[in-house]
Design a protein around this motif. Structure first.
Motif, PDB file in Angstrom:
ATOM      1  N   GLN A  84       0.833  -1.191   0.000  1.00  0.00           N
ATOM      2  CA  GLN A  84       0.000   0.000   0.000  1.00  0.00           C
ATOM      3  C   GLN A  84       0.875   1.252   0.000  1.00  0.00           C
ATOM      4  OE1 GLN A  84      -3.337   2.020   2.972  1.00  0.00           O
ATOM      5  NE2 GLN A  84      -2.913  -0.155   3.120  1.00  0.00           N
ATOM      6  N   SER A  85       0.566   2.189  -0.889  1.00  0.00           N
ATOM      7  CA  SER A  85       1.238   3.496  -0.974  1.00  0.00           C
ATOM      8  C   SER A  85       2.763   3.408  -0.969  1.00  0.00           C
ATOM      9  CB  SER A  85       0.776   4.395   0.189  1.00  0.00           C
ATOM     10  OG  SER A  85      -0.625   4.519   0.207  1.00  0.00           O
ATOM     11  N   PRO A  86       3.355   2.686  -1.926  1.00  0.00           N
ATOM     12  CA  PRO A  86       4.826   2.607  -1.974  1.00  0.00           C
ATOM     13  C   PRO A  86       5.422   3.951  -2.373  1.00  0.00           C
ATOM     14  CG  PRO A  86       3.886   1.652  -3.952  1.00  0.00           C
ATOM     15  CD  PRO A  86       2.723   1.989  -3.053  1.00  0.00           C
ATOM     16  N   GLU A  87       6.674   4.169  -1.997  1.00  0.00           N
ATOM     17  CA  GLU A  87       7.355   5.419  -2.335  1.00  0.00           C
ATOM     18  C   GLU A  87       8.702   5.118  -2.978  1.00  0.00           C
ATOM     19  OE1 GLU A  87       7.662   8.206   0.824  1.00  0.00           O
ATOM     20  OE2 GLU A  87       5.508   8.210   1.275  1.00  0.00           O
ATOM     21  N   ALA A  88       9.004   5.868  -4.019  1.00  0.00           N
ATOM     22  CA  ALA A  88      10.279   5.701  -4.715  1.00  0.00           C
ATOM     23  C   ALA A  88      11.251   6.788  -4.260  1.00  0.00           C
ATOM     24  CB  ALA A  88      10.067   5.796  -6.226  1.00  0.00           C
ATOM     25  N   PRO A  89      12.553   6.508  -4.277  1.00  0.00           N
ATOM     26  CA  PRO A  89      13.539   7.544  -3.947  1.00  0.00           C
ATOM     27  C   PRO A  89      13.391   8.752  -4.871  1.00  0.00           C
ATOM     28  CG  PRO A  89      14.566   5.369  -4.052  1.00  0.00           C
ATOM     29  CD  PRO A  89      13.174   5.209  -4.573  1.00  0.00           C
ATOM     30  N   THR A  90      13.622   9.924  -4.346  1.00  0.00           N
ATOM     31  CA  THR A  90      13.504  11.157  -5.118  1.00  0.00           C
ATOM     32  C   THR A  90      14.397  11.100  -6.360  1.00  0.00           C
ATOM     33  OG1 THR A  90      13.045  12.410  -3.115  1.00  0.00           O
ATOM     34  CG2 THR A  90      13.748  13.669  -5.045  1.00  0.00           C
ATOM     35  N   GLY A  91      13.815  11.438  -7.499  1.00  0.00           N
ATOM     36  CA  GLY A  91      14.570  11.504  -8.742  1.00  0.00           C
ATOM     37  C   GLY A  91      14.666  10.206  -9.508  1.00  0.00           C
ATOM     38  N   THR A 127       1.573  -0.781 -19.874  1.00  0.00           N
ATOM     39  CA  THR A 127       1.023   0.162 -18.889  1.00  0.00           C
ATOM     40  C   THR A 127       0.885   1.577 -19.446  1.00  0.00           C
ATOM     41  OG1 THR A 127       3.259   0.498 -17.997  1.00  0.00           O
ATOM     42  CG2 THR A 127       1.848  -1.116 -16.874  1.00  0.00           C
ATOM     43  N   GLY A 128       1.228   1.758 -20.716  1.00  0.00           N
ATOM     44  CA  GLY A 128       1.086   3.071 -21.343  1.00  0.00           C
ATOM     45  C   GLY A 128       2.076   4.106 -20.848  1.00  0.00           C
ATOM     46  N   LEU A 129       3.268   3.653 -20.432  1.00  0.00           N
ATOM     47  CA  LEU A 129       4.229   4.571 -19.815  1.00  0.00           C
ATOM     48  C   LEU A 129       5.471   4.842 -20.678  1.00  0.00           C
ATOM     49  CD1 LEU A 129       4.156   3.222 -16.151  1.00  0.00           C
ATOM     50  CD2 LEU A 129       3.228   5.392 -16.965  1.00  0.00           C
ATOM     51  N   LEU A 130       5.483   4.352 -21.901  1.00  0.00           N
ATOM     52  CA  LEU A 130       6.659   4.564 -22.753  1.00  0.00           C
ATOM     53  C   LEU A 130       7.057   6.042 -22.875  1.00  0.00           C
ATOM     54  CD1 LEU A 130       6.338   1.982 -25.668  1.00  0.00           C
ATOM     55  CD2 LEU A 130       8.305   2.287 -24.143  1.00  0.00           C
ATOM     56  N   PRO A 131       6.090   6.968 -23.066  1.00  0.00           N
ATOM     57  CA  PRO A 131       6.484   8.385 -23.188  1.00  0.00           C
ATOM     58  C   PRO A 131       7.042   8.970 -21.889  1.00  0.00           C
ATOM     59  CG  PRO A 131       4.273   7.999 -24.061  1.00  0.00           C
ATOM     60  CD  PRO A 131       4.653   6.775 -23.298  1.00  0.00           C
ATOM     61  N   LEU A 132       6.828   8.269 -20.782  1.00  0.00           N
ATOM     62  CA  LEU A 132       7.253   8.794 -19.475  1.00  0.00           C
ATOM     63  C   LEU A 132       8.426   8.015 -18.900  1.00  0.00           C
ATOM     64  CD1 LEU A 132       3.692   9.185 -17.880  1.00  0.00           C
ATOM     65  CD2 LEU A 132       5.033  10.948 -19.024  1.00  0.00           C
ATOM     66  N   SER A 133       9.057   7.174 -19.696  1.00  0.00           N
ATOM     67  CA  SER A 133      10.062   6.248 -19.170  1.00  0.00           C
ATOM     68  C   SER A 133      11.235   6.948 -18.491  1.00  0.00           C
ATOM     69  CB  SER A 133      10.574   5.330 -20.284  1.00  0.00           C
ATOM     70  OG  SER A 133      11.168   6.075 -21.318  1.00  0.00           O
ATOM     71  N   HIS A 134      11.584   8.154 -18.937  1.00  0.00           N
ATOM     72  CA  HIS A 134      12.732   8.855 -18.357  1.00  0.00           C
ATOM     73  C   HIS A 134      12.312   9.987 -17.414  1.00  0.00           C
ATOM     74  CE1 HIS A 134      15.407   6.514 -20.820  1.00  0.00           C
ATOM     75  NE2 HIS A 134      14.754   6.866 -21.911  1.00  0.00           N
ATOM     76  N   GLN A 135      11.052   9.997 -17.066  1.00  0.00           N
ATOM     77  CA  GLN A 135      10.550  11.009 -16.126  1.00  0.00           C
ATOM     78  C   GLN A 135      10.653  10.478 -14.702  1.00  0.00           C
ATOM     79  OE1 GLN A 135       7.066  13.012 -17.500  1.00  0.00           O
ATOM     80  NE2 GLN A 135       6.354  13.552 -15.437  1.00  0.00           N
ATOM     81  N   ALA A 136      10.909  11.373 -13.760  1.00  0.00           N
ATOM     82  CA  ALA A 136      11.023  10.975 -12.358  1.00  0.00           C
ATOM     83  C   ALA A 136       9.664  10.512 -11.835  1.00  0.00           C
ATOM     84  CB  ALA A 136      11.538  12.131 -11.511  1.00  0.00           C
ATOM     85  N   VAL A 137       9.675   9.425 -11.082  1.00  0.00           N
ATOM     86  CA  VAL A 137       8.432   8.859 -10.555  1.00  0.00           C
ATOM     87  C   VAL A 137       7.699   9.865  -9.677  1.00  0.00           C
ATOM     88  CG1 VAL A 137       7.461   7.024  -9.101  1.00  0.00           C
ATOM     89  CG2 VAL A 137       9.347   6.505 -10.653  1.00  0.00           C
ATOM     90  N   ASP A 138       8.449  10.645  -8.902  1.00  0.00           N
ATOM     91  CA  ASP A 138       7.802  11.574  -7.970  1.00  0.00           C
ATOM     92  C   ASP A 138       7.190  12.799  -8.648  1.00  0.00           C
ATOM     93  OD1 ASP A 138      10.180  12.771  -8.604  1.00  0.00           O
ATOM     94  OD2 ASP A 138      10.971  12.833  -6.564  1.00  0.00           O
ATOM     95  N   THR A 139       7.312  12.893  -9.974  1.00  0.00           N
ATOM     96  CA  THR A 139       6.673  13.996 -10.701  1.00  0.00           C
ATOM     97  C   THR A 139       5.402  13.543 -11.420  1.00  0.00           C
ATOM     98  OG1 THR A 139       7.909  13.611 -12.764  1.00  0.00           O
ATOM     99  CG2 THR A 139       8.937  15.039 -11.097  1.00  0.00           C
TER     100      THR A 139
END
Length: 272
Positions: A84-91, A127-139
């Motif tokens: 539940q509600s996992p968090e990724a390291p910043t960046g 998952t439809g995330l190809l355009p976002l592959s190099h974007q930071a998870v926290d954004t």
């Protein structure tokens, strides 16, 4: 196909027992949803099934083997869990997050092989995330972030997925987006999926099999039409529920509900 079951499972913290004599069999190749009131042990059961939380007694069987005796890497090749509600390291980028899902299949220094990159690209695509592959998870937005974590889980290439409230904090559209993705994985890849879900109507809509818990025990399990009844919801949540058939999905839905008479609450209200 991976099988998962429990035998006389007892779960708790310190001296407190939360769940006792739990005997479950997760139907392979189906979606199972677990429902129940807060504090009834849903999340703890999921963690125990994944060997994150140690059982006090009883056994969890994964493919007929006692899970507490299995090597961690062997478990990780068969089962993935999304807490539940996992968090990724910043960046951390989406690609990097998903690459963690390949850890059970790596050796040595853990460098990505061609096979790993192919699976990561596939997980990004489905998952439809190809355009976002190099974007930071926290954004990312809530729905995008949840899809990224699901992509990491499915990149493990396990036949079994455990998810603890995968739609928490998401709006209505993003909730459906995530649940339909999981439904697609089940239909197209025959993945066995176990989810803890608070929304009863979502739990019924997407499940082949439902497990209703309260007081550390299974009140009833079966198809949605067997669980989503006024009688069962009364036993599980202590509510008076009006259950009807959804004309869109033909699944049962809780249309309206009210609290059952609570003598203690009535007495306290009268004392003011």
């Amino acid at each position: 196909m991976v099988s998962l079951s429990t035998e006389n499972l007892e779960i708790g913290y310190s001296e407190k027992v939360i769940v006792k004599d739990l005997n479950l069999r997760i139907p392979p190749g189906e979606i199972t949803t677990i429902i129940g009131p807060n504090g009834c042990g849903k999340s703890t059961i999921l963690k125990t099934l994944a060997r994150i939380h140690e059982a006090k007694a009883g056994v969890v069987y994964l493919d007929g083997k006692m899970i507490h005796k299995m090597p961690t890497k062997e478990i990780a090749k068969k089962m993935a869990i999304l807490p539940q509600s996992p968090e990724a390291p910043t960046g951390l980028t989406v690609y990097e997050l998903i690459s963690y899902g390949r850890s059970p299949h790596q050796s040595g220094f853990g460098r990505l092989a061609d096979k790993d990159r192919q699976v990561i690209e596939w997980a990004l695509g489905v998952t439809g995330l190809l355009p976002l592959s190099h974007q930071a998870v926290d954004t990312l937005s809530g729905g995008q972030r949840q899809r990224a974590w699901i992509a990491m889980a499915i990149a493990q290439e396990t036949d079994l997925l455990l998810l603890d409230e995968p739609t928490t904090y998401l709006d209505m559209a993003h909730q459906l987006e995530v649940l339909k993705l999981l439904e697609l994985l089940n239909k197209e890849q025959n993945r066995t999926i176990v989810m803890v879900i608070h929304d009863l109507n979502h739990a019924a809509r997407f499940a082949h099999h439902m497990v209703a818990l309260n007081g550390g025990r299974v009140i009833k399990e079966g198809a949605a039409v067997e669980i989503m009844t006024s009688e069962v919801l009364k036993d599980v949540f202590h509510i008076d529920a009006e259950v009807v058939q959804d004309p869109r999905t033909q699944k049962p839905v809780c249309l309206s509900y009210d609290l059952l008479d609570n003598p203690r609450l009535s007495k306290e209200a009268a004392s003011f």
